[in-house]
Design a protein around this motif. Structure first.
Motif, PDB file in Angstrom:
ATOM      1  N   UNK A   1     -16.286  20.761 -16.137  1.00 27.41           N
ATOM      2  CA  UNK A   1     -16.529  21.112 -14.754  1.00 27.41           C
ATOM      3  C   UNK A   1     -17.331  20.081 -13.990  1.00 27.41           C
ATOM      4  N   UNK A   2     -17.647  18.938 -14.638  1.00 24.48           N
ATOM      5  CA  UNK A   2     -18.473  17.925 -13.989  1.00 24.48           C
ATOM      6  C   UNK A   2     -17.769  17.290 -12.796  1.00 24.48           C
ATOM      7  N   UNK A   3     -16.457  17.065 -12.908  1.00 22.16           N
ATOM      8  CA  UNK A   3     -15.730  16.475 -11.782  1.00 22.16           C
ATOM      9  C   UNK A   3     -15.740  17.411 -10.582  1.00 22.16           C
ATOM     10  N   UNK A   4     -15.627  18.693 -10.842  1.00 21.51           N
ATOM     11  CA  UNK A   4     -15.668  19.689  -9.766  1.00 21.51           C
ATOM     12  C   UNK A   4     -17.041  19.653  -9.084  1.00 21.51           C
ATOM     13  N   UNK A   5     -18.091  19.567  -9.900  1.00 21.72           N
ATOM     14  CA  UNK A   5     -19.442  19.535  -9.332  1.00 21.72           C
ATOM     15  C   UNK A   5     -19.660  18.279  -8.500  1.00 21.72           C
ATOM     16  N   UNK A   6     -19.135  17.148  -8.969  1.00 21.95           N
ATOM     17  CA  UNK A   6     -19.281  15.902  -8.202  1.00 21.95           C
ATOM     18  C   UNK A   6     -18.519  15.979  -6.885  1.00 21.95           C
ATOM     19  N   UNK A   7     -17.371  16.599  -6.931  1.00 20.23           N
ATOM     20  CA  UNK A   7     -16.585  16.735  -5.703  1.00 20.23           C
ATOM     21  C   UNK A   7     -17.327  17.616  -4.699  1.00 20.23           C
ATOM     22  N   UNK A   8     -17.980  18.668  -5.197  1.00 25.90           N
ATOM     23  CA  UNK A   8     -18.750  19.545  -4.320  1.00 25.90           C
ATOM     24  C   UNK A   8     -19.946  18.819  -3.716  1.00 25.90           C
ATOM     25  N   UNK A   9     -20.391  17.751  -4.379  1.00 24.72           N
ATOM     26  CA  UNK A   9     -21.484  16.936  -3.833  1.00 24.72           C
ATOM     27  C   UNK A   9     -20.955  15.837  -2.916  1.00 24.72           C
ATOM     28  N   UNK A  10     -19.674  15.932  -2.559  1.00 23.41           N
ATOM     29  CA  UNK A  10     -19.032  14.985  -1.642  1.00 23.41           C
ATOM     30  C   UNK A  10     -18.862  13.593  -2.244  1.00 23.41           C
ATOM     31  N   UNK A  11     -18.796  13.514  -3.576  1.00 24.01           N
ATOM     32  CA  UNK A  11     -18.514  12.218  -4.211  1.00 24.01           C
ATOM     33  C   UNK A  11     -17.011  11.961  -4.141  1.00 24.01           C
ATOM     34  N   UNK A  12     -16.637  10.768  -3.734  1.00 24.36           N
ATOM     35  CA  UNK A  12     -15.210  10.433  -3.682  1.00 24.36           C
ATOM     36  C   UNK A  12     -14.706  10.145  -5.090  1.00 24.36           C
ATOM     37  N   UNK A  13     -13.384  10.274  -5.267  1.00 25.35           N
ATOM     38  CA  UNK A  13     -12.801   9.965  -6.577  1.00 25.35           C
ATOM     39  C   UNK A  13     -13.101   8.520  -6.968  1.00 25.35           C
ATOM     40  N   UNK A  14     -12.997   7.620  -6.013  1.00 26.94           N
ATOM     41  CA  UNK A  14     -13.208   6.215  -6.332  1.00 26.94           C
ATOM     42  C   UNK A  14     -14.645   5.965  -6.790  1.00 26.94           C
ATOM     43  N   UNK A  15     -15.607   6.636  -6.160  1.00 26.23           N
ATOM     44  CA  UNK A  15     -17.002   6.482  -6.572  1.00 26.23           C
ATOM     45  C   UNK A  15     -17.201   6.980  -7.999  1.00 26.23           C
ATOM     46  N   UNK A  16     -16.593   8.129  -8.309  1.00 28.31           N
ATOM     47  CA  UNK A  16     -16.725   8.692  -9.653  1.00 28.31           C
ATOM     48  C   UNK A  16     -16.082   7.772 -10.677  1.00 28.31           C
ATOM     49  N   UNK A  17     -14.872   7.286 -10.355  1.00 27.52           N
ATOM     50  CA  UNK A  17     -14.168   6.403 -11.282  1.00 27.52           C
ATOM     51  C   UNK A  17     -14.945   5.117 -11.503  1.00 27.52           C
ATOM     52  N   UNK A  18     -15.440   4.528 -10.423  1.00 28.71           N
ATOM     53  CA  UNK A  18     -16.185   3.279 -10.549  1.00 28.71           C
ATOM     54  C   UNK A  18     -17.452   3.482 -11.386  1.00 28.71           C
ATOM     55  N   UNK A  19     -18.084   4.642 -11.237  1.00 27.10           N
ATOM     56  CA  UNK A  19     -19.332   4.915 -11.957  1.00 27.10           C
ATOM     57  C   UNK A  19     -19.105   5.107 -13.446  1.00 27.10           C
ATOM     58  N   UNK A  20     -18.072   5.871 -13.801  1.00 23.44           N
ATOM     59  CA  UNK A  20     -17.859   6.233 -15.201  1.00 23.44           C
ATOM     60  C   UNK A  20     -16.921   5.300 -15.961  1.00 23.44           C
ATOM     61  N   UNK A  21     -16.230   4.422 -15.263  1.00 31.46           N
ATOM     62  CA  UNK A  21     -15.261   3.566 -15.936  1.00 31.46           C
ATOM     63  C   UNK A  21     -15.905   2.563 -16.883  1.00 31.46           C
ATOM     64  N   UNK A  22     -17.173   2.269 -16.674  1.00 33.63           N
ATOM     65  CA  UNK A  22     -17.843   1.265 -17.503  1.00 33.63           C
ATOM     66  C   UNK A  22     -18.881   1.894 -18.431  1.00 33.63           C
ATOM     67  N   UNK A  23     -18.788   3.205 -18.609  1.00 34.62           N
ATOM     68  CA  UNK A  23     -19.749   3.884 -19.467  1.00 34.62           C
ATOM     69  C   UNK A  23     -19.007   4.677 -20.525  1.00 34.62           C
ATOM     70  N   UNK A  24     -19.674   4.904 -21.616  1.00 30.31           N
ATOM     71  CA  UNK A  24     -19.051   5.633 -22.718  1.00 30.31           C
ATOM     72  C   UNK A  24     -19.893   6.850 -23.074  1.00 30.31           C
ATOM     73  N   UNK A  25     -19.359   7.671 -23.931  1.00 32.49           N
ATOM     74  CA  UNK A  25     -20.043   8.910 -24.312  1.00 32.49           C
ATOM     75  C   UNK A  25     -21.277   8.628 -25.153  1.00 32.49           C
ATOM     76  N   UNK A  26     -22.353   9.364 -24.901  1.00 35.21           N
ATOM     77  CA  UNK A  26     -23.539   9.256 -25.745  1.00 35.21           C
ATOM     78  C   UNK A  26     -24.125  10.636 -26.003  1.00 35.21           C
ATOM     79  N   UNK A  27     -25.150  10.676 -26.843  1.00 38.05           N
ATOM     80  CA  UNK A  27     -25.732  11.962 -27.230  1.00 38.05           C
ATOM     81  C   UNK A  27     -26.378  12.674 -26.052  1.00 38.05           C
ATOM     82  N   UNK A  28     -26.894  11.921 -25.078  1.00 35.81           N
ATOM     83  CA  UNK A  28     -27.481  12.558 -23.899  1.00 35.81           C
ATOM     84  C   UNK A  28     -26.424  13.351 -23.131  1.00 35.81           C
TER      85      UNK A  28
END
Length: 353
Positions: free
Chosen positions: A257-284
């Motif tokens: 549901x994180x993408x839904x929450x980001x969209x509700x915060x008015x984050x654009x798809x491109x902003x979300x993609x640019x932010x997460x495209x260079x990061x990987x999963x971690x324990x946090x």
């Protein structure tokens, strides 16, 4: 003798930060018979809202390269709406690849697939592959006191496969997992597994047809299809497995549901993609997602248990079908973390005597 590969319990590449909420899952990769293909989960990118009804079937990338007859998904269950498949065909295909690999690398003798898989990735590292965490292949046995035994194997980039046969011993389960991982590793090197300009155009055209979109949408990064094109172009030159590893991040964000929450915060798809495209999963990220599920459990009892049961069925079906498993495996790990957090919270509220 088996290879002296470090058989640690898990592999954890570097990771991310999730949002909160609840969404709908998506599917992982599909394996085909003699030429395995990859199904890219485009639903998290194209869905207008992550709380929408289940998305249409994902884009099957192998179909763009002349899939045709005989290249459909195999194995019990298979993808939704797909043919039931034949486990024997999958076994024969895997054995054929292993024999071919042995013939071209070690002569005609029997190949030790555990050693061969490790050597394959060590060779890639030696030849300059970008493996941030080294070439180590990691095996994880599912705890069991009796057969059938189940083993998972995580490749250096994060892709996960599992034993797909009935395995009477733990060693056979490890070999079975290594076989399917070696098969996918070998095929992933084929030029048709690379994201090229031609591949992007065909993929976007198929996405437009699937979602009844128009060409203008594909050029607008704020639309779902435009975001899909942005993702493909950002990963030009990468292989299907590399792209799938990245898409697993967005599958999990979508599921949680994180993408839904980001969209509700008015984050654009491109902003979300640019932010997460260079990061990987971690324990946090896993811990935060688990906390989100704890909150849902506290609002609606049995939520975590039901989701865990569904996830375990998905993981089992995908494993027996020889499919890439990381999305299902990550979901299960996150939900098990939530179970642990709930147990700790419940213990803390028990009255002391």
């Amino acid at each position: 003798m088996e290879s002296n590969v470090n058989l640690s319990d898990s592999i954890r590449p570097p990771r991310l930060q999730p949002g909160i909420g609840f969404g709908v899952g998506s599917t992982g990769t599909l394996r085909s018979s003699l030429r395995p293909g990859v199904t890219v989960p485009i639903a998290p990118l194209l869905a207008p809202s992550c709380s929408a009804p289940p998305p249409p079937p994902p884009l099957q990338l192998h179909s763009l390269y002349g899939g045709g007859a005989g290249l459909g998904p195999v194995g019990p269950g298979g993808p939704p709406g797909g043919p039931p498949g034949n486990p024997a065909v999958l076994r024969e295909a895997v054995e054929a690849v292993v024999r071919s690999f042995a013939k071209h690398t070690q002569g005609y003798g029997r190949v030790n697939v555990v050693e061969a898989l490790q050597e394959f990735w060590q060779m890639k590292l030696t030849r300059g592959a970008d493996l941030r965490n080294g070439a180590l292949v990691v095996y994880e046995m599912v705890p069991s006191n009796s057969p059938p035994y189940v083993c998972y194997v995580s490749l250096p980039g994060g892709s996960c496969f599992g034993s797909f046969q009935f395995c009477p011993t733990k060693a056979e389960a490890r070999r079975s997992a290594a076989k399917i991982a070696l098969m996918n590793s070998v095929f992933n090197e084929h030029p048709s597994r690379r994201i090229t300009d031609d591949f992007i155009e065909k993929s976007v055209s198929e996405a437009l047809a699937s979602f009844n979109g128009n060409r203008e949408e594909a050029d607008n990064p704020n639309t779902g299809i435009g975001a899909f094109r942005f993702m493909l172009e950002s990963n030009k030159g990468k292989s299907m497995l590399e792209f799938q590893e990245l898409m697993t991040v967005f599958q999990l964000l979508h599921w949680n549901g994180s993408l839904k929450a980001m969209r509700e915060r008015q984050c654009s798809r491109q902003e979300v993609l640019a932010h997460y495209s260079h990061r990987a999963l971690d324990d946090d990220m896993r811990t935060q997602m688990a906390a989100d599920w704890v909150n849902r459990e506290q609002s609606v009892a049995a939520t975590v248990g039901q989701e865990l049961a569904n996830t375990e069925r998905e993981l089992e079906d995908a494993r027996l079908a020889g499919r890439e498993l990381r999305f299902y495996k990550e979901k299960k790990d996150i939900l098990m973390l939530a179970v642990g957090q709930l147990s700790t919270a419940n213990a803390a509220t028990l009255p002391s005597h």
